[in-house]
Design a protein around this motif. Structure first.
Motif, mmCIF file in Angstrom:
data_model
loop_
_atom_site.group_PDB
_atom_site.id
_atom_site.type_symbol
_atom_site.label_atom_id
_atom_site.label_comp_id
_atom_site.label_asym_id
_atom_site.label_seq_id
_atom_site.Cartn_x
_atom_site.Cartn_y
_atom_site.Cartn_z
ATOM 1 N N SER A 189 0.865 -1.290 -0.034
ATOM 2 C CA SER A 189 0.121 -0.102 -0.085
ATOM 3 C C SER A 189 0.754 1.292 0.022
ATOM 4 C CB SER A 189 -0.701 0.049 1.274
ATOM 5 O OG SER A 189 -0.110 0.038 2.155
ATOM 6 N N LEU A 190 0.260 2.343 -0.576
ATOM 7 C CA LEU A 190 0.782 3.670 -0.405
ATOM 8 C C LEU A 190 -0.267 4.296 0.513
ATOM 9 C CD1 LEU A 190 1.910 4.569 -4.087
ATOM 10 C CD2 LEU A 190 3.346 3.746 -2.352
ATOM 11 N N ARG A 191 0.239 5.100 1.185
ATOM 12 C CA ARG A 191 -0.849 6.206 1.952
ATOM 13 C C ARG A 191 -0.367 7.327 2.136
ATOM 14 N NH1 ARG A 191 -4.356 2.422 3.105
ATOM 15 N NH2 ARG A 191 -3.976 0.497 4.069
ATOM 16 N N ARG A 192 -1.351 7.999 1.431
ATOM 17 C CA ARG A 192 -1.193 9.598 1.323
ATOM 18 C C ARG A 192 0.301 9.945 0.854
ATOM 19 N NH1 ARG A 192 -5.482 11.719 2.684
ATOM 20 N NH2 ARG A 192 -4.498 14.025 2.636
ATOM 21 N N ALA A 193 0.688 8.942 0.082
ATOM 22 C CA ALA A 193 1.959 9.175 -0.541
ATOM 23 C C ALA A 193 2.401 10.510 -1.526
ATOM 24 C CB ALA A 193 2.656 7.850 -0.964
ATOM 25 N N SER A 194 3.220 11.145 -1.354
ATOM 26 C CA SER A 194 3.536 12.271 -2.237
ATOM 27 C C SER A 194 5.112 12.193 -2.675
ATOM 28 C CB SER A 194 3.404 13.514 -1.825
ATOM 29 O OG SER A 194 2.084 13.838 -1.461
ATOM 30 N N LYS A 195 5.481 12.414 -3.745
ATOM 31 C CA LYS A 195 6.799 12.314 -4.163
ATOM 32 C C LYS A 195 7.391 13.447 -4.955
ATOM 33 C CE LYS A 195 11.033 10.798 -4.874
ATOM 34 N NZ LYS A 195 11.776 10.935 -3.640
ATOM 35 N N ASN A 196 8.149 14.472 -4.424
ATOM 36 C CA ASN A 196 8.664 15.521 -5.427
ATOM 37 C C ASN A 196 9.710 15.183 -5.806
ATOM 38 O OD1 ASN A 196 6.209 16.484 -4.310
ATOM 39 N ND2 ASN A 196 7.272 18.006 -2.761
ATOM 40 N N TYR A 197 10.094 15.731 -7.048
ATOM 41 C CA TYR A 197 11.648 15.698 -7.541
ATOM 42 C C TYR A 197 11.935 17.123 -7.930
ATOM 43 C CZ TYR A 197 11.215 10.626 -8.567
ATOM 44 O OH TYR A 197 11.184 9.318 -8.280
ATOM 45 N N GLY A 198 12.417 17.823 -6.792
ATOM 46 C CA GLY A 198 12.658 19.265 -6.906
ATOM 47 C C GLY A 198 11.395 19.965 -6.930
ATOM 48 N N ALA A 199 11.328 20.677 -8.021
ATOM 49 C CA ALA A 199 9.934 21.403 -7.917
ATOM 50 C C ALA A 199 8.659 20.504 -8.586
ATOM 51 C CB ALA A 199 10.042 22.594 -8.701
ATOM 52 N N VAL A 200 9.052 19.422 -9.158
ATOM 53 C CA VAL A 200 8.198 18.574 -9.891
ATOM 54 C C VAL A 200 7.395 17.901 -9.012
ATOM 55 C CG1 VAL A 200 7.758 17.037 -11.756
ATOM 56 C CG2 VAL A 200 9.570 18.619 -11.914
ATOM 57 N N GLN A 201 6.164 17.908 -8.944
ATOM 58 C CA GLN A 201 5.376 16.884 -8.142
ATOM 59 C C GLN A 201 4.738 15.590 -8.977
ATOM 60 O OE1 GLN A 201 2.179 19.350 -6.233
ATOM 61 N NE2 GLN A 201 2.865 18.369 -4.534
ATOM 62 N N ALA A 202 5.677 14.539 -8.698
ATOM 63 C CA ALA A 202 5.446 13.432 -9.390
ATOM 64 C C ALA A 202 4.116 12.618 -8.815
ATOM 65 C CB ALA A 202 6.750 12.406 -9.266
ATOM 66 N N LEU A 203 3.931 12.676 -7.546
ATOM 67 C CA LEU A 203 2.829 12.025 -7.050
ATOM 68 C C LEU A 203 2.336 12.562 -6.016
ATOM 69 C CD1 LEU A 203 3.397 8.252 -6.299
ATOM 70 C CD2 LEU A 203 2.112 9.140 -8.326
ATOM 71 N N ARG A 204 1.013 13.017 -5.883
ATOM 72 C CA ARG A 204 0.503 13.798 -4.792
ATOM 73 C C ARG A 204 -0.596 12.996 -4.036
ATOM 74 N NH1 ARG A 204 -1.193 19.190 -8.732
ATOM 75 N NH2 ARG A 204 0.467 18.378 -10.136
ATOM 76 N N GLN A 205 -0.358 12.865 -2.763
ATOM 77 C CA GLN A 205 -1.261 12.409 -1.706
ATOM 78 C C GLN A 205 -2.026 11.335 -2.360
ATOM 79 O OE1 GLN A 205 -2.268 14.010 1.255
ATOM 80 N NE2 GLN A 205 -0.518 15.183 0.920
ATOM 81 N N VAL A 206 -1.387 10.141 -2.821
ATOM 82 C CA VAL A 206 -1.657 8.992 -3.236
ATOM 83 C C VAL A 206 -2.042 7.837 -2.390
ATOM 84 C CG1 VAL A 206 -1.392 6.898 -5.123
ATOM 85 C CG2 VAL A 206 -1.017 9.271 -5.790
ATOM 86 N N ASP A 207 -3.269 7.405 -2.345
ATOM 87 C CA ASP A 207 -3.620 6.172 -1.542
ATOM 88 C C ASP A 207 -3.704 5.260 -2.580
ATOM 89 O OD1 ASP A 207 -3.966 6.663 1.215
ATOM 90 O OD2 ASP A 207 -5.322 8.301 0.699
ATOM 91 N N PHE A 208 -3.358 3.987 -2.281
ATOM 92 C CA PHE A 208 -3.226 2.886 -3.225
ATOM 93 C C PHE A 208 -2.951 1.738 -2.441
ATOM 94 C CE2 PHE A 208 -1.069 1.550 -7.471
ATOM 95 C CZ PHE A 208 -2.302 0.677 -7.800
ATOM 96 N N THR A 209 -4.095 0.769 -2.873
ATOM 97 C CA THR A 209 -3.794 -0.410 -2.056
ATOM 98 C C THR A 209 -3.615 -1.805 -3.101
ATOM 99 O OG1 THR A 209 -5.996 -0.818 -1.663
ATOM 100 C CG2 THR A 209 -4.576 -0.032 0.146
ATOM 101 N N ILE A 210 -2.894 -2.683 -2.865
ATOM 102 C CA ILE A 210 -2.732 -3.760 -3.879
ATOM 103 C C ILE A 210 -3.298 -5.184 -2.902
ATOM 104 C CG2 ILE A 210 -1.536 -5.436 -5.273
ATOM 105 C CD1 ILE A 210 0.384 -2.993 -5.618
ATOM 106 N N ARG A 211 -4.263 -5.908 -3.254
ATOM 107 C CA ARG A 211 -4.548 -6.962 -2.499
ATOM 108 C C ARG A 211 -4.234 -8.378 -3.055
ATOM 109 N NH1 ARG A 211 -9.037 -6.259 0.782
ATOM 110 N NH2 ARG A 211 -9.404 -3.844 0.883
ATOM 111 N N ALA A 212 -3.966 -9.234 -2.219
ATOM 112 C CA ALA A 212 -3.258 -10.697 -2.518
ATOM 113 C C ALA A 212 -4.185 -11.375 -3.812
ATOM 114 C CB ALA A 212 -3.298 -11.626 -1.553
#
Lengths: 272, 316
Positions: free
Chosen positions: B25-48
């Motif tokens: 799972s990703l929980r409220r995951a954000s990823k910035n590369y410098g000024a670039v916001q590659a991911l913004r507050q992503v909630d994402f789950t993967i089930r078996a």
């Protein structure tokens, strides 16, 4: 919604030592095979120093002109040996690292449970192995065709020093590999490698260089390795060997520090 | 063979329903590369046991999401968990397989040598013959990587993802740049994995691929998840319809009708894309008695996707 994960990872898991050793071995073995089959590396790193030696040490050798107290064929073994070791070490580490880092392959390996240190050790082992081959072949050429006399102990010591001496340049290669792009790696290495070799007296014996260049040479790591190797055959500048060892160790540590900076910079950029 | 696989998939879908446990799972995951916001507050789950497709245009943040799951990137904010652990640790990675986009692989190693090396990283690797068979590499196992075709190269990378017998696989654009035939071969191999009980996350910008393979599609654009559901639900949620007709109405008038998303000139007539067809048809018939050659089709996943990302782009 928030179902508990089915299977948690066992945090106490440690890879058994035998498996770790297998990884280190296979990593080094396949690094070696990769490079051996890559003619651009294996042929050039081995033949260039040998070619120079045959040309200047054997063919153009004037028997009555001793250098540093020994015959030119003898003097040039440690000299071109150092040159060959530098080439094998720098190209063995830097070009592979720069390419694999820049073109995504290192990331594929980093996503696996490979211990990162195994990857670097494989490159160093490669540099040392090719260094050993170059040094041994030079010695064989000299003894067979150049009338070089060296005891078994002396010969072993010479090769051992040269192989140990590949470590600082492997460290240097790792540092370079972290700061150059995949396409500019070879050019950058040559730009450092060739002038450094010349200024350290690896092509033209140091005493034939102008005085100020002899002064500069003291700040260049290949000079110190060449002097250590030359002392085995009784030539060289006859300075204390400790100075040379200290210089090489210091240089290695600086390079490892730079490589470490590069590693963390990379982790910060791609993994940070 | 194909029939069997599809049957198993069907069973699995019925069986899993909503019940598969969350394994990544990703929980409220954000990823910035410098000024670039590659991911913004992503909630994402993967089930078996599920096969999730992360669908989005280039630069949407798909690869970044995969890198977070693999521990190759650290979220700027938020958390990532795989099997209840952090994927930067080797013990978590032993249960993960990854296929990444890579510009150059050491070309002078043979296929089986690559697999042998990667297998050594894992505590319980699959037997090499099984890996070769699963990835369809038996006949080329002694070839050097540099001699392989594009499709074969992708299959080697796929084999490397498999060799630790992982429970979850992350495939980042596995079929990018492949011809139709190679793509179908790889699809079949991916289906076989899921039939063996593996969990798969694959990223793609081929809509057809998500439709063909996935149980669940997550649409991502500009670093944000904009839709999620089964391929059928995604299509239904946009309820896209395409109307073709020959009309004397000019294009601007049609564009002005309520509910019209897009109008294009199509040979002799117009092609209209709209949320639902009926109100538009009513208007068209009232305004142009001479309208002819009316044809209504439901929009494919492609249109749905364009509508989703297009609407989103207009909004920002």
């Amino acid at each position: 919604m928030a179902t508990a994960p089915i299977t948690l990872v066992d945090n106490s898991w440690v890879r058994p030592l035998s498996q770790t050793l297998t990884i280190y071995f296979k990593e080094a073995k396949y690094e070696f095979l990769t490079r051996l089959r890559l003619r651009a590396y294996s042929i050039s790193t081995i033949t260039f120093p040998l070619m120079f030696y045959v040309l200047f040490g054997l063919v153009l050798n004037q028997k009555d002109a001793p250098v540093g107290g020994v015959g030119i064929a003898t003097y040039l073994i440690p000299s071109y040996g150092t040159f060959g070791v530098m080439g094998a070490s720098l190209f063995g580490t830097a070009s592979g690292l720069a390419a694999e880092r820049g073109l995504g392959w290192l990331q594929v390996k980093r996503a696996s449970p490979m211990p990162p240190f195994a990857y670097f050790m494989a490159k160093v082992a490669l540099g040392m192995t090719f260094s050993c081959v170059v040094a041994t072949l030079l010695l064989l050429l000299g003894v067979t065709f150049g009338g070089v006399h060296l005891s078994v102990l002396g010969a072993t010591k010479l090769v051992a020093i040269l192989v140990a001496g590949s470590l600082p340049f492997c460290a240097m290669g790792l540092a370079i590999g972290y700061f150059v792009g995949p396409n500019s790696a070879v050019a950058t290495i040559n730009l450092i490698y060739l002038p450094l070799s010349f200024c350290s007296g690896l092509w033209v014996p140091i005493m034939f260089l102008p005085k100020f260049m002899q002064q500069i040479a003291h700040f260049l790591p290949p000079y110190h390795l060449a002097q250590l190797a030359l002392s085995v055959v009784g030539a060289g500048q006859h300075e204390s060997n400790w100075i040379h060892w200290e210089a090489l160790i210091g240089f290695s540590l600086i390079c490892l520090g730079v490589a470490r900076l590069g590693f963390h910079r990379d982790e910060g950029k791609t993994y940070g | 063979m194909i029939a069997v696989v599809e049957e198993t998939q069907e069973l699995r879908k019925q069986g899993s329903g909503n019940g598969g446990a969350v394994i990544a799972s990703l929980r409220r995951a954000s990823k910035n590369y410098g000024a670039v916001q590659a991911l913004r507050q992503v909630d994402f789950t993967i089930r078996a046991g599920e096969l999730v497709a992360l669908l989005g245009p280039n630069g949407a943040g798909k690869t970044t999401a995969v890198k977070l799951f693999l521990g190759l990137a650290k979220p700027t904010t938020g958390t990532v968990g795989v099997f209840g652990g952090n994927p930067i640790y080797a013990e978590v990675r032993t249960r993960i397989g990854a296929m990444l986009q890579v510009a150059k692989v050491p070309e002078t190693l043979r296929v089986r040598e690559h697999i042998d090396l990667f297998s050594s990283y894992y505590p319980r690797p699959l037997p090499i013959d099984e890996i070769l068979t699963l990835a369809g590499l038996q006949e080329i196992k002694d070839r050097e990587f540099g001699e392989l075709s594009g499709g074969q190269r992708q299959r080697v990378l796929f084999a490397l993802a498999l060799c630790g017998d992982p429970d979850i696989l992350f495939l980042d654009e596995p079929t990018v740049g492949l011809d139709v035939e190679s793509r179908r071969v790889l699809w079949e191999e991916i289906r076989r994995l899921v039939a063996r009980g593996k969990t798969v996350l694959l990223t793609t910008h081929y809509l057809e691929e998500a439709d063909a393979l996935a149980d669940r599609v997550v649409v991502i654009n500009r670093g944000e998840i904009i839709a999620e559901g089964t391929p059928a639900e995604i299509k239904a949620s946009t309820a896209g319809r395409r109307i073709r007709c020959v009309t004397s109405l000019d294009i601007e008038t049609v564009r002005g009708l309520p509910g019209v998303i897009e109008v294009r000139r199509d040979r002799a007539g117009l092609e209209i894309r709209a949320g639902s067809a009926e109100p538009i048809l009513r208007e068209l018939l009232i305004r142009d008695a001479g309208i002819s050659n009316i044809e209504v089709t439901s929009a494919g996943l492609e249109e749905a996707f364009l509508a989703l990302t297009g609407t989103n782009n207009d909004a920002t």
